[in-house]
Design a protein around this motif. Structure first.
Motif, mmCIF file in Angstrom:
data_model
loop_
_atom_site.group_PDB
_atom_site.id
_atom_site.type_symbol
_atom_site.label_atom_id
_atom_site.label_comp_id
_atom_site.label_asym_id
_atom_site.label_seq_id
_atom_site.Cartn_x
_atom_site.Cartn_y
_atom_site.Cartn_z
ATOM 1 N N LYS A 140 0.679 -1.390 0.064
ATOM 2 C CA LYS A 140 0.017 0.170 0.037
ATOM 3 C C LYS A 140 0.778 1.135 0.103
ATOM 4 O O LYS A 140 0.372 2.426 0.276
ATOM 5 N N GLY A 141 2.017 1.195 -0.029
ATOM 6 C CA GLY A 141 2.755 2.179 -0.096
ATOM 7 C C GLY A 141 4.310 2.186 0.493
ATOM 8 O O GLY A 141 5.165 1.494 -0.068
ATOM 9 N N VAL A 142 4.358 2.787 1.896
ATOM 10 C CA VAL A 142 5.560 2.475 2.793
ATOM 11 C C VAL A 142 5.246 2.404 3.971
ATOM 12 O O VAL A 142 4.394 2.859 4.628
ATOM 13 N N THR A 143 6.461 1.781 4.971
ATOM 14 C CA THR A 143 6.435 1.599 6.365
ATOM 15 C C THR A 143 7.688 2.587 6.700
ATOM 16 O O THR A 143 8.830 2.052 6.093
ATOM 17 N N ALA A 144 7.578 3.669 7.440
ATOM 18 C CA ALA A 144 8.848 4.338 7.486
ATOM 19 C C ALA A 144 8.900 4.305 9.137
ATOM 20 O O ALA A 144 8.149 4.206 9.889
ATOM 21 N N SER A 145 10.582 4.447 9.435
ATOM 22 C CA SER A 145 10.789 4.423 10.921
ATOM 23 C C SER A 145 11.255 5.801 11.310
ATOM 24 O O SER A 145 12.181 6.195 10.574
ATOM 25 N N PHE A 146 11.047 6.180 12.474
ATOM 26 C CA PHE A 146 11.502 7.539 12.914
ATOM 27 C C PHE A 146 12.176 7.354 14.397
ATOM 28 O O PHE A 146 11.375 6.777 15.348
ATOM 29 N N ARG A 147 13.254 7.692 14.683
ATOM 30 C CA ARG A 147 13.676 7.616 15.979
ATOM 31 C C ARG A 147 13.291 8.792 16.908
ATOM 32 O O ARG A 147 13.360 10.045 16.356
ATOM 33 N N THR A 148 12.632 8.516 17.928
ATOM 34 C CA THR A 148 12.212 9.781 18.562
ATOM 35 C C THR A 148 12.799 9.445 20.264
ATOM 36 O O THR A 148 13.215 8.514 20.520
ATOM 37 N N ALA A 149 12.578 10.513 21.182
ATOM 38 C CA ALA A 149 12.978 10.463 22.516
ATOM 39 C C ALA A 149 12.252 9.355 23.334
ATOM 40 O O ALA A 149 12.778 8.906 24.051
ATOM 41 N N SER A 150 11.226 8.772 23.052
ATOM 42 C CA SER A 150 10.517 7.750 23.569
ATOM 43 C C SER A 150 10.264 6.487 22.753
ATOM 44 O O SER A 150 9.802 5.499 22.986
ATOM 45 N N GLY A 151 11.489 6.551 21.912
ATOM 46 C CA GLY A 151 11.770 5.111 21.122
ATOM 47 C C GLY A 151 11.436 5.374 19.658
ATOM 48 O O GLY A 151 11.404 6.311 19.055
ATOM 49 N N ASN A 152 11.563 3.969 19.002
ATOM 50 C CA ASN A 152 11.245 4.013 17.563
ATOM 51 C C ASN A 152 9.679 4.079 17.396
ATOM 52 O O ASN A 152 8.967 3.431 17.723
ATOM 53 N N GLU A 153 9.442 5.196 16.136
ATOM 54 C CA GLU A 153 8.037 4.920 15.765
ATOM 55 C C GLU A 153 7.874 4.610 14.220
ATOM 56 O O GLU A 153 8.745 4.975 13.612
ATOM 57 N N THR A 154 7.109 3.631 14.218
ATOM 58 C CA THR A 154 6.884 3.238 12.719
ATOM 59 C C THR A 154 5.582 3.810 12.461
ATOM 60 O O THR A 154 4.420 3.684 12.566
ATOM 61 N N VAL A 155 5.472 4.215 11.014
ATOM 62 C CA VAL A 155 4.187 4.733 10.392
ATOM 63 C C VAL A 155 3.884 4.230 8.980
ATOM 64 O O VAL A 155 4.907 4.175 8.315
ATOM 65 N N ASP A 156 2.964 3.694 8.810
ATOM 66 C CA ASP A 156 2.210 3.439 7.547
ATOM 67 C C ASP A 156 1.836 4.581 6.596
ATOM 68 O O ASP A 156 1.193 5.301 7.194
ATOM 69 N N ALA A 157 2.131 4.784 5.460
ATOM 70 C CA ALA A 157 1.845 5.976 4.899
ATOM 71 C C ALA A 157 1.704 5.237 3.146
ATOM 72 O O ALA A 157 2.128 4.240 2.936
ATOM 73 N N CYS A 158 1.241 6.368 2.393
ATOM 74 C CA CYS A 158 1.083 6.212 1.025
ATOM 75 C C CYS A 158 2.373 6.355 0.170
ATOM 76 O O CYS A 158 2.612 5.899 -0.680
ATOM 77 N N ALA A 159 3.152 7.130 0.777
ATOM 78 C CA ALA A 159 4.398 7.488 0.295
ATOM 79 C C ALA A 159 5.435 8.398 1.241
ATOM 80 O O ALA A 159 4.839 8.955 2.348
ATOM 81 N N LEU A 160 6.677 8.298 0.708
ATOM 82 C CA LEU A 160 7.659 8.987 1.549
ATOM 83 C C LEU A 160 8.650 10.004 0.855
ATOM 84 O O LEU A 160 8.899 9.457 -0.443
ATOM 85 N N VAL A 161 8.669 11.151 1.195
ATOM 86 C CA VAL A 161 9.403 12.279 0.485
ATOM 87 C C VAL A 161 10.746 12.566 1.347
ATOM 88 O O VAL A 161 10.509 13.088 2.573
ATOM 89 N N GLY A 162 11.844 12.358 0.789
ATOM 90 C CA GLY A 162 13.102 12.761 1.520
ATOM 91 C C GLY A 162 13.462 14.384 1.462
ATOM 92 O O GLY A 162 13.889 14.467 0.172
ATOM 93 N N SER A 163 13.052 15.083 2.249
ATOM 94 C CA SER A 163 13.673 16.424 2.348
ATOM 95 C C SER A 163 14.504 16.846 3.297
ATOM 96 O O SER A 163 14.407 17.808 4.025
ATOM 97 N N ASP A 164 15.623 15.799 3.534
ATOM 98 C CA ASP A 164 16.296 16.033 4.793
ATOM 99 C C ASP A 164 17.570 16.387 4.336
ATOM 100 O O ASP A 164 18.681 16.062 5.121
ATOM 101 N N GLY A 165 17.895 17.186 3.424
ATOM 102 C CA GLY A 165 18.995 17.976 3.051
ATOM 103 C C GLY A 165 20.095 17.216 2.651
ATOM 104 O O GLY A 165 19.974 15.975 2.156
ATOM 105 N N ALA A 166 21.283 17.824 2.453
ATOM 106 C CA ALA A 166 22.350 17.163 1.780
ATOM 107 C C ALA A 166 22.899 16.091 2.263
ATOM 108 O O ALA A 166 23.263 15.026 1.496
ATOM 109 N N ARG A 167 22.812 15.783 3.508
ATOM 110 C CA ARG A 167 23.330 14.496 3.947
ATOM 111 C C ARG A 167 22.126 13.679 4.391
ATOM 112 O O ARG A 167 22.159 12.909 5.239
ATOM 113 N N SER A 168 21.308 13.807 3.131
ATOM 114 C CA SER A 168 20.109 12.783 3.464
ATOM 115 C C SER A 168 20.158 11.279 3.664
ATOM 116 O O SER A 168 20.619 10.504 3.041
ATOM 117 N N ALA A 169 19.322 10.972 4.679
ATOM 118 C CA ALA A 169 19.379 9.584 5.203
ATOM 119 C C ALA A 169 18.335 8.742 4.148
ATOM 120 O O ALA A 169 18.616 7.718 3.827
#
Ligand SMILES: Cc1cc2nc3c(=O)[nH]c(=O)nc-3n(C[C@H](O)[C@H](O)[C@H](O)COP(=O)(O)OP(=O)(O)OC[C@H]3O[C@@H](n4cnc5c(N)ncnc54)[C@H](O)[C@@H]3O)c2cc1C
Length: 384
Positions: A140-169
């Protein structure tokens, strides 16, 4: 028909926030994830050329930009050692009439604040302290993970756009390849200094310096570009070497450099990733095409990317992968041409000897009208 699942945007910089606003205006839901726990004053000044100003004006942000920033009267190129004018080009009313949008100058933090407020007003959720770490494609699209202060958060979504700058992860996850270090550094300072309301580009052997006022309080943006190493061993020695380069430049330049407190220099990068996107994942801004700053177009290209991408997604809301490939094809030629011209400008700016004399002669012969004509393809470009 709006997509039901959100589009995830990794990075609340200039590109990510512009994309969030553009999507909200097209009733496409998006969530922005930003690594920084607070949006601090990072960066320094940004010139907003007409190709980007026009798009931000289209979002109704013109009055806020004018309140926080400045509009220059002209751009002047000067011989940094002789303190002599080489060439000038109007950037005031003539430029606004020619390119149907104003040329502006602003602090990056002020622009980011304006974009955050506009995104929040449009109902966009911005999650701070959430660092993109991984993504997997799903049916259905993507599952993306994000590190937060309270642990890893996983989010299901239709798409992911990386706008995370020159050293893009996100680019790294796409197998997008390494950055190309240009061999040059940018030293940035914001200095209280009385100066003309213009963009001044001081040219000299091996280095150049760009100054422009940022706001009505008399703050001047100072950018010094020099050769240098990406990871210097001794920062103090590095800074001393930079200052030494200007020892025989004219007194206005030396006074300005002495009055400025420069932080650690920014290594300047370039290049196009091997893979700009895959499935329902794509990149915008510096993540997609880091660019040397010698045309003041990096943030402008990120803004253009955001507007083009939102238009493609609005046309094909149920097929983000197709919308992304269409966006990537649309942008390829434009960003490569701007990157290449910016690279070439850097080479021209730091010429010495006979090369510099030939450059100065060519710029003088061109004159302001022809210089404006040469910028039509950049400033007159209409994204979206
Ligand atoms: C010296 C210099 C002068 C410049 N002058 C100009 C100019 O005058 N005009 C112009 O148009 N451009 C200029 N630029 C270029 C401009 O600054 C960049 O091109 C522009 O900021 C790129 O925007 P972006 O949104 O792609 O990335 P950025 O603005 O860098 O934003 C990236 C965001 O992503 C966040 N992030 C990073 N990693 C993660 C992660 N893993 N998860 C979540 N968030 C993450 C970061 O914290 C940041 O907020 C200049 C650049 C330099 C170096």
């Amino acid at each position: 028909m709006p997509a039901k699942r959100p589009i995830l945007i990794a990075g609340a910089g200039i590109g990510g926030l512009t994309l969030a606003i553009a999507l909200a205006r097209k009733r496409l839901p998006a969530i922005v994830f930003e690594r920084a726990p607070v949006l601090e004053e990072i960066g320094a000044g940004l010139q907003i050329p007409p190709n980007a100003s026009r798009l931000l004006d289209g979002f109704g942000l013109g009055p806020a930009l004018d309140e926080a920033g400045m509009r220059p009267g002209e751009a002047r190129m000067l011989d940094g050692r002789a303190d002599r004018l080489i060439a000038q080009m109007p950037l005031g009313r003539d430029a606004e009439e020619r390119w149907s949008a104003p040329y502006r100058m602003i602090h990056r933090a002020a622009l980011q604040k304006i974009l955050v407020e506009a995104a929040q007003k449009a109902g966009v959720e911005i999650r701070l302290g959430a660092e993109f770490s991984d993504v997997a494609e799903t049916d259905k699209g993507v599952t993306a993970s994000f590190r937060t202060a309270s642990g890893n958060e996983t989010v299901d979504a239709c798409a992911l756009v990386g706008s995370d700058g020159a050293r893009s992860a996100v680019r790294t996850k796409l197998g997008g390849g390494d950055l190309v270090f240009s061999g040059h550094l940018a030293w940035r300072a914001v200095t209280k200094f009385s100066a003309r309301n213009e963009v001044s580009i001081w040219l000299g052997p091996r280095a150049h310096l760009v100054t422009y006022p940022l706001d009505k309080s008399g703050m001047l943006n100072v950018v010094v570009c020099t050769p240098g190493s990406e990871r210097p061993e001794d920062e103090h020695e590095n800074a001393a070497k930079m200052r030494a380069l200007f020892r025989d430049w004219c007194s206005p330049v030396r006074t300005l450099i002495d009055a400025s407190e420069f932080g650690a220099p920014w290594p300047l990068y370039d290049g196009i990733p091997k893979h700009m996107g895959k499935g329902a994942i794509t990149l915008i801004g510096d993540a997609a095409h880091p660019i040397q700053p010698h045309m003041a177009q990096g943030a402008a290209l990120a803004i253009e990317d955001a507007v083009v991408l939102s238009a493609r997604l609005a046309k094909m809301p149920s097929d983000p992968a197709r919308a992304f490939r269409s966006y990537e094809t649309d942008r390829a030629e434009r960003v490569r041409a701007v990157q290449a011209t910016s690279r070439r400008n850097g080479e021209l700016f730091r010429m010495s000897g006979l090369g510099a004399m030939a450059r100065n002669g060519m710029l003088r012969a061109l004159g302001p009208k022809a210089m404006m004509t040469q910028m039509d393809w950049v400033y007159g470009y209409r994204a979206g």
